[in-house]
Design a protein around this motif. Sequence first.
Motif, PDB file in Angstrom:
ATOM      1  N   TYR A   4       0.818  -1.217   0.000  1.00 32.45           N
ATOM      2  CA  TYR A   4       0.000   0.000   0.000  1.00 32.45           C
ATOM      3  C   TYR A   4       0.845   1.257   0.000  1.00 32.45           C
ATOM      4  N   GLU A   5       0.425   2.188  -0.825  1.00 27.28           N
ATOM      5  CA  GLU A   5       0.902   3.568  -0.818  1.00 27.28           C
ATOM      6  C   GLU A   5      -0.321   4.417  -1.125  1.00 27.28           C
ATOM      7  N   ALA A   6      -0.641   5.365  -0.274  1.00 21.24           N
ATOM      8  CA  ALA A   6      -1.869   6.139  -0.455  1.00 21.24           C
ATOM      9  C   ALA A   6      -1.906   6.792  -1.834  1.00 21.24           C
ATOM     10  N   PRO A   7      -3.029   6.698  -2.540  1.00 16.30           N
ATOM     11  CA  PRO A   7      -3.162   7.322  -3.867  1.00 16.30           C
ATOM     12  C   PRO A   7      -3.368   8.831  -3.740  1.00 16.30           C
ATOM     13  N   ILE A   8      -2.357   9.503  -3.203  1.00 19.60           N
ATOM     14  CA  ILE A   8      -2.492  10.921  -2.862  1.00 19.60           C
ATOM     15  C   ILE A   8      -2.760  11.776  -4.093  1.00 19.60           C
ATOM     16  N   ARG A   9      -2.141  11.437  -5.211  1.00 16.89           N
ATOM     17  CA  ARG A   9      -2.374  12.266  -6.403  1.00 16.89           C
ATOM     18  C   ARG A   9      -3.843  12.224  -6.817  1.00 16.89           C
ATOM     19  N   ASP A  10      -4.446  11.053  -6.770  1.00 21.89           N
ATOM     20  CA  ASP A  10      -5.855  10.975  -7.135  1.00 21.89           C
ATOM     21  C   ASP A  10      -6.736  11.635  -6.079  1.00 21.89           C
ATOM     22  N   MET A  11      -6.349  11.516  -4.819  1.00 24.82           N
ATOM     23  CA  MET A  11      -7.088  12.195  -3.756  1.00 24.82           C
ATOM     24  C   MET A  11      -7.050  13.703  -3.952  1.00 24.82           C
ATOM     25  N   ARG A  12      -5.887  14.222  -4.299  1.00 19.42           N
ATOM     26  CA  ARG A  12      -5.769  15.657  -4.545  1.00 19.42           C
ATOM     27  C   ARG A  12      -6.617  16.069  -5.750  1.00 19.42           C
ATOM     28  N   PHE A  13      -6.658  15.204  -6.750  1.00 23.28           N
ATOM     29  CA  PHE A  13      -7.440  15.513  -7.939  1.00 23.28           C
ATOM     30  C   PHE A  13      -8.929  15.647  -7.606  1.00 23.28           C
ATOM     31  N   VAL A  14      -9.477  14.688  -6.878  1.00 24.35           N
ATOM     32  CA  VAL A  14     -10.917  14.752  -6.587  1.00 24.35           C
ATOM     33  C   VAL A  14     -11.238  15.850  -5.585  1.00 24.35           C
ATOM     34  N   LEU A  15     -10.274  16.214  -4.764  1.00 24.96           N
ATOM     35  CA  LEU A  15     -10.505  17.290  -3.803  1.00 24.96           C
ATOM     36  C   LEU A  15     -10.353  18.670  -4.433  1.00 24.96           C
ATOM     37  N   ASP A  16      -9.360  18.827  -5.289  1.00 27.39           N
ATOM     38  CA  ASP A  16      -8.984  20.168  -5.755  1.00 27.39           C
ATOM     39  C   ASP A  16      -9.470  20.518  -7.162  1.00 27.39           C
TER      40      ASP A  16
END
Length: 596
Positions: A4-16
């Motif tokens: 596991y590595e958090a999908p931070i780029r996709d999280m940032r995409f849906v948030l921002d």
Amino acid sequence: MQVYEAPIRDMRFVLDELHEDDGFGNVEGFEDFDGDMTAAILEEANKLCRDVLLPLNWPGDQQGCRIENGVVRTPDGFPEAYRQFCEGGWASLSVDPKWGGQGAPHALAKMVEEMSCSTNLSFGLYPGLTGGAMVSLEAYGSEDQKNFYLPRMANGEWSGTMCLTESHCGTDLGLLRTKAEPQEDGSYLVTGNKIFISAGDHDLTDNIVHLVLARLPDAPAGVKGISMFLVPKYLPKDDGSLGDRNAAQATAIEHKMGLKASATCQMSFDGAKGWLVGKPNKGLEAMFAMMNTERVAVGIQGLGVGEIAYQSAVYYAKDRLQGRSLSGVKNPDGPADPIIVHPDVRRMLMTMRAYNEGCRAVTAWVSRALDAEHASPEPEVRERAKDFVALMTPVVKALFTDLGHESAQLAIQVHGGHGYIQETGIEQFARDARIAQIYEGANGIQALDLVGRKLPDRMGRNLRSFFHPVSQYLEDNAGDENIGKMIGSLQQSFGALQLSTGHIAQKGLKDPEEAGAAAYDYLHLLGFVAMGYCFAKAAQIAHLKLAEGTDDEAFYKAKIATAQFFFDRLLPPATARFMAITSGKSSMMAMPEDAF
């Protein structure tokens, strides 16, 4: 191997990026949580979940919880991890600062919640139940109760539970038998037995605050006679120090197929001292404040398991050598090609990926509405957000958990025989994810709630919060050259949803069983249309970014590819549910009971 590595780029995409036009922005009180702050929080949460929680996941499943001399013990490492989790402020990320919380938006907190669900679902239930109990107390507790209990729950010193289920009643709470006798000092003595109580007892906190549904002596029958009571494990003194042990005890730990590191307890209340929360006979209303919060949280559990199942499957598919590519050798220096080259493995991996990205996009949309419902300065926005959350809560709970479990099963299939044995840790995902389709209201109940309550409520007003933006988007973007085919597919599925809605409204009024027979398929159809709407927008944004020039070309190209797979492979079967919906109840209900 659990990877596991958090999908931070996709999280940032849906948030921002994805939902800037949803009308739920400009929420007061979140000014400090800008892009840089959000990025820092996600990065730190990833470190904690990856480096602290994930290493405890499989060992915790193997060890499980146990009762020693009347004390419930969690697996080795859990108490230390819980202290680290609370000291970092993660347990109170979205809690109101007046109770000692961080005051972060729900939209951000849900992304962190996804990480903990991915890396250690059993662990995540402990702070998750506490958060739900706090929601109920904040909404219905007295000022004294809130001022006394909420700060101690926010900092992780005390935890919380919800005690509903009894051996003879689950969903039908009108059958519950637990009693509460009023005392002269204003307290009550609660007596009864509860089962399936998540985090009912454990060694992570000094005290546990049980929210218990029970009946007063003069209570009317059924759900109209249920009250809610605050029953602490230890009776606290005025200064917050702990006094005598209350007559509330875990009598057994449930033997479950999964979530073995979560202490699911049978609880006995034998004249336990408690205090009324809210008004007499209005306990179900108070408990639903918690349950609705928990239903969204359970949906995130499905997404979390789906994400780690996907990542673990990708890792294995790139590493496992087996056979040669149908289009020619891809690994000439090795005895075989990695299995990721094979179309059927790609089908499974892309399905998991699309499920996760679609659910995450809908999560951000719904959680932005949660923030707007409580903190928007505009009354119209608050009301529209409330309608949208009400509509989407059963969809998030049921669809996300169905898809999360399917992803866990696909991860096993990608691993082949290695997925079926315990040592790789992959089969744990399927066992852990399976309960999410059941608790907090089984998924069939969620579907009934959607068609029986949420659709007809106020002449369909909840549905307008969803139909209007999707319809407007389709109208505005019908001629988009980049995503024209996607728009056409979305239009077709949205049309099927509209016709299905009309069918249920017409047939359900005359025969409730018709609506019940269509409910499950309808929930899935609505959920896939919601994901399709998000994927179309995501692909549109990605095309614009690529046209403008971006340093993140690989991300946006992958977003388009995933969206295309969703529209080609996953949306058509969902759209076909219209045929099942309109087929009616006859084949489902015709067979006599004694023929089964």
